[in-house]
Motif scaffolding. Sequence first.
Motif, PDB file in Angstrom:
ATOM      1  N   LYS A  76       0.807  -1.216   0.000  1.00 57.04           N
ATOM      2  CA  LYS A  76       0.000   0.000   0.000  1.00 57.04           C
ATOM      3  C   LYS A  76       0.841   1.267   0.000  1.00 57.04           C
ATOM      4  O   LYS A  76       0.294   2.365   0.069  1.00 57.04           O
ATOM      5  CB  LYS A  76      -0.930   0.015   1.207  1.00 57.04           C
ATOM      6  N   ASN A  77       2.149   1.122  -0.058  1.00 51.31           N
ATOM      7  CA  ASN A  77       3.057   2.269  -0.014  1.00 51.31           C
ATOM      8  C   ASN A  77       2.762   3.168   1.189  1.00 51.31           C
ATOM      9  O   ASN A  77       2.720   4.399   1.077  1.00 51.31           O
ATOM     10  CB  ASN A  77       2.965   3.089  -1.305  1.00 51.31           C
ATOM     11  N   THR A  78       2.572   2.551   2.330  1.00 53.48           N
ATOM     12  CA  THR A  78       2.149   3.288   3.509  1.00 53.48           C
ATOM     13  C   THR A  78       2.934   2.859   4.738  1.00 53.48           C
ATOM     14  O   THR A  78       3.199   1.668   4.931  1.00 53.48           O
ATOM     15  CB  THR A  78       0.651   3.088   3.771  1.00 53.48           C
ATOM     16  N   VAL A  79       3.296   3.836   5.551  1.00 51.13           N
ATOM     17  CA  VAL A  79       3.904   3.576   6.843  1.00 51.13           C
ATOM     18  C   VAL A  79       2.969   4.110   7.917  1.00 51.13           C
ATOM     19  O   VAL A  79       2.297   5.130   7.716  1.00 51.13           O
ATOM     20  CB  VAL A  79       5.310   4.208   6.942  1.00 51.13           C
ATOM     21  N   TYR A  80       2.916   3.430   9.046  1.00 51.85           N
ATOM     22  CA  TYR A  80       1.998   3.773  10.114  1.00 51.85           C
ATOM     23  C   TYR A  80       2.744   4.047  11.408  1.00 51.85           C
ATOM     24  O   TYR A  80       3.843   3.545  11.629  1.00 51.85           O
ATOM     25  CB  TYR A  80       1.010   2.637  10.369  1.00 51.85           C
ATOM     26  N   LEU A  81       2.121   4.825  12.245  1.00 50.44           N
ATOM     27  CA  LEU A  81       2.597   5.008  13.604  1.00 50.44           C
ATOM     28  C   LEU A  81       1.405   4.846  14.535  1.00 50.44           C
ATOM     29  O   LEU A  81       0.544   5.726  14.605  1.00 50.44           O
ATOM     30  CB  LEU A  81       3.246   6.380  13.800  1.00 50.44           C
ATOM     31  N   GLN A  82       1.352   3.714  15.208  1.00 54.94           N
ATOM     32  CA  GLN A  82       0.313   3.473  16.197  1.00 54.94           C
ATOM     33  C   GLN A  82       0.767   4.063  17.521  1.00 54.94           C
ATOM     34  O   GLN A  82       1.817   3.679  18.043  1.00 54.94           O
ATOM     35  CB  GLN A  82       0.048   1.977  16.349  1.00 54.94           C
ATOM     36  N   MET A  83      -0.007   4.969  18.059  1.00 60.82           N
ATOM     37  CA  MET A  83       0.344   5.668  19.280  1.00 60.82           C
ATOM     38  C   MET A  83      -0.677   5.326  20.357  1.00 60.82           C
ATOM     39  O   MET A  83      -1.856   5.658  20.237  1.00 60.82           O
ATOM     40  CB  MET A  83       0.392   7.179  19.052  1.00 60.82           C
ATOM     41  N   ASN A  84      -0.215   4.658  21.396  1.00 59.32           N
ATOM     42  CA  ASN A  84      -1.062   4.279  22.516  1.00 59.32           C
ATOM     43  C   ASN A  84      -0.597   4.983  23.784  1.00 59.32           C
ATOM     44  O   ASN A  84       0.528   5.467  23.866  1.00 59.32           O
ATOM     45  CB  ASN A  84      -1.030   2.766  22.730  1.00 59.32           C
ATOM     46  N   SER A  85      -1.469   4.996  24.765  1.00 66.49           N
ATOM     47  CA  SER A  85      -1.149   5.612  26.060  1.00 66.49           C
ATOM     48  C   SER A  85      -0.572   7.007  25.883  1.00 66.49           C
ATOM     49  O   SER A  85       0.453   7.360  26.464  1.00 66.49           O
ATOM     50  CB  SER A  85      -0.178   4.723  26.840  1.00 66.49           C
ATOM     51  N   LEU A  86      -1.234   7.796  25.089  1.00 65.04           N
ATOM     52  CA  LEU A  86      -0.733   9.127  24.765  1.00 65.04           C
ATOM     53  C   LEU A  86      -0.687  10.032  25.984  1.00 65.04           C
ATOM     54  O   LEU A  86      -1.547   9.960  26.869  1.00 65.04           O
ATOM     55  CB  LEU A  86      -1.591   9.756  23.678  1.00 65.04           C
ATOM     56  N   LYS A  87       0.328  10.866  26.003  1.00 70.27           N
ATOM     57  CA  LYS A  87       0.556  11.818  27.077  1.00 70.27           C
ATOM     58  C   LYS A  87       0.513  13.232  26.524  1.00 70.27           C
ATOM     59  O   LYS A  87       0.791  13.440  25.343  1.00 70.27           O
ATOM     60  CB  LYS A  87       1.919  11.568  27.732  1.00 70.27           C
ATOM     61  N   PRO A  88       0.204  14.212  27.365  1.00 68.77           N
ATOM     62  CA  PRO A  88       0.213  15.596  26.886  1.00 68.77           C
ATOM     63  C   PRO A  88       1.541  16.003  26.251  1.00 68.77           C
ATOM     64  O   PRO A  88       1.543  16.789  25.303  1.00 68.77           O
ATOM     65  CB  PRO A  88      -0.063  16.409  28.154  1.00 68.77           C
ATOM     66  N   GLU A  89       2.643  15.458  26.735  1.00 64.79           N
ATOM     67  CA  GLU A  89       3.942  15.786  26.174  1.00 64.79           C
ATOM     68  C   GLU A  89       4.168  15.202  24.782  1.00 64.79           C
ATOM     69  O   GLU A  89       5.172  15.512  24.136  1.00 64.79           O
ATOM     70  CB  GLU A  89       5.077  15.357  27.116  1.00 64.79           C
ATOM     71  N   ASP A  90       3.250  14.357  24.321  1.00 62.21           N
ATOM     72  CA  ASP A  90       3.307  13.857  22.955  1.00 62.21           C
ATOM     73  C   ASP A  90       2.736  14.859  21.959  1.00 62.21           C
ATOM     74  O   ASP A  90       2.821  14.641  20.746  1.00 62.21           O
ATOM     75  CB  ASP A  90       2.543  12.539  22.823  1.00 62.21           C
ATOM     76  N   THR A  91       2.137  15.922  22.447  1.00 61.24           N
ATOM     77  CA  THR A  91       1.562  16.943  21.581  1.00 61.24           C
ATOM     78  C   THR A  91       2.642  17.547  20.691  1.00 61.24           C
ATOM     79  O   THR A  91       3.656  18.049  21.178  1.00 61.24           O
ATOM     80  CB  THR A  91       0.893  18.045  22.404  1.00 61.24           C
ATOM     81  N   ALA A  92       2.423  17.487  19.393  1.00 55.49           N
ATOM     82  CA  ALA A  92       3.408  17.969  18.432  1.00 55.49           C
ATOM     83  C   ALA A  92       2.846  17.819  17.029  1.00 55.49           C
ATOM     84  O   ALA A  92       1.815  17.175  16.815  1.00 55.49           O
ATOM     85  CB  ALA A  92       4.719  17.190  18.552  1.00 55.49           C
ATOM     86  N   VAL A  93       3.541  18.405  16.084  1.00 54.49           N
ATOM     87  CA  VAL A  93       3.303  18.105  14.686  1.00 54.49           C
ATOM     88  C   VAL A  93       4.180  16.914  14.325  1.00 54.49           C
ATOM     89  O   VAL A  93       5.391  16.937  14.558  1.00 54.49           O
ATOM     90  CB  VAL A  93       3.629  19.297  13.769  1.00 54.49           C
ATOM     91  N   TYR A  94       3.577  15.888  13.783  1.00 60.72           N
ATOM     92  CA  TYR A  94       4.295  14.671  13.440  1.00 60.72           C
ATOM     93  C   TYR A  94       4.568  14.631  11.943  1.00 60.72           C
ATOM     94  O   TYR A  94       3.670  14.842  11.130  1.00 60.72           O
ATOM     95  CB  TYR A  94       3.492  13.441  13.865  1.00 60.72           C
ATOM     96  N   TYR A  95       5.813  14.349  11.604  1.00 59.47           N
ATOM     97  CA  TYR A  95       6.255  14.338  10.220  1.00 59.47           C
ATOM     98  C   TYR A  95       6.715  12.955   9.800  1.00 59.47           C
ATOM     99  O   TYR A  95       7.433  12.274  10.532  1.00 59.47           O
ATOM    100  CB  TYR A  95       7.423  15.310  10.020  1.00 59.47           C
ATOM    101  N   CYS A  96       6.315  12.568   8.625  1.00 59.87           N
ATOM    102  CA  CYS A  96       6.788  11.351   8.002  1.00 59.87           C
ATOM    103  C   CYS A  96       8.007  11.675   7.152  1.00 59.87           C
ATOM    104  O   CYS A  96       8.053  12.722   6.499  1.00 59.87           O
ATOM    105  CB  CYS A  96       5.671  10.760   7.135  1.00 59.87           C
ATOM    106  N   ALA A  97       8.992  10.805   7.167  1.00 63.85           N
ATOM    107  CA  ALA A  97      10.214  11.016   6.407  1.00 63.85           C
ATOM    108  C   ALA A  97      10.647   9.724   5.735  1.00 63.85           C
ATOM    109  O   ALA A  97      10.387   8.628   6.243  1.00 63.85           O
ATOM    110  CB  ALA A  97      11.336  11.530   7.320  1.00 63.85           C
ATOM    111  N   GLY A  98      11.317   9.869   4.598  1.00 67.36           N
ATOM    112  CA  GLY A  98      11.788   8.709   3.868  1.00 67.36           C
ATOM    113  C   GLY A  98      13.190   8.900   3.329  1.00 67.36           C
ATOM    114  O   GLY A  98      13.635  10.021   3.103  1.00 67.36           O
ATOM    115  N   ARG A  99      13.874   7.800   3.129  1.00 69.45           N
ATOM    116  CA  ARG A  99      15.211   7.813   2.558  1.00 69.45           C
ATOM    117  C   ARG A  99      15.451   6.527   1.803  1.00 69.45           C
ATOM    118  O   ARG A  99      14.887   5.478   2.158  1.00 69.45           O
ATOM    119  CB  ARG A  99      16.276   7.997   3.638  1.00 69.45           C
TER     120      ARG A  99
END
Length: 124
Positions: A76-99
């Motif tokens: 599917k040409n897709t990468v995932y990030l499953q985020m559990n037990s989230l904390k307020p300090e996880d608040t951010a803009v999340y960026y996908c990157a490739g190489r």
Amino acid sequence: QVQLVESGGGLVQAGGSLRLSCAASVHTFSLYSMGWFRQAPGKEREFVAAISWSGGGSAYADSVKGRFTISRDNAKNTVYLQMNSLKPEDTAVYYCAGRQGSATMTTQRRYDYWGQGTQVTVSS
């Protein structure tokens, strides 16, 4: 030529979960190792997780290890990030990157392509 588009961000209460997706428009996605980075307000962009081109290897920042899981679906040409037990300090803009390459990389400068980012906000 290579475009990465993140999705799945949003607002969630502490302890909740989100799954981020990154769709890649690349002909040889299986030849790319992928990563997730994040940037909180007033902070430097930091490494979150990375995965090898086969999905057999991964790396995580200490701050998310045990809570986040990176995975990929090369069909599917897709990468995932499953985020559990989230904390307020996880608040951010999340960026996908490739190489291009097989190895997992934790350094920003090693990545050639970046998505536009998706906002994750965790309320207390």
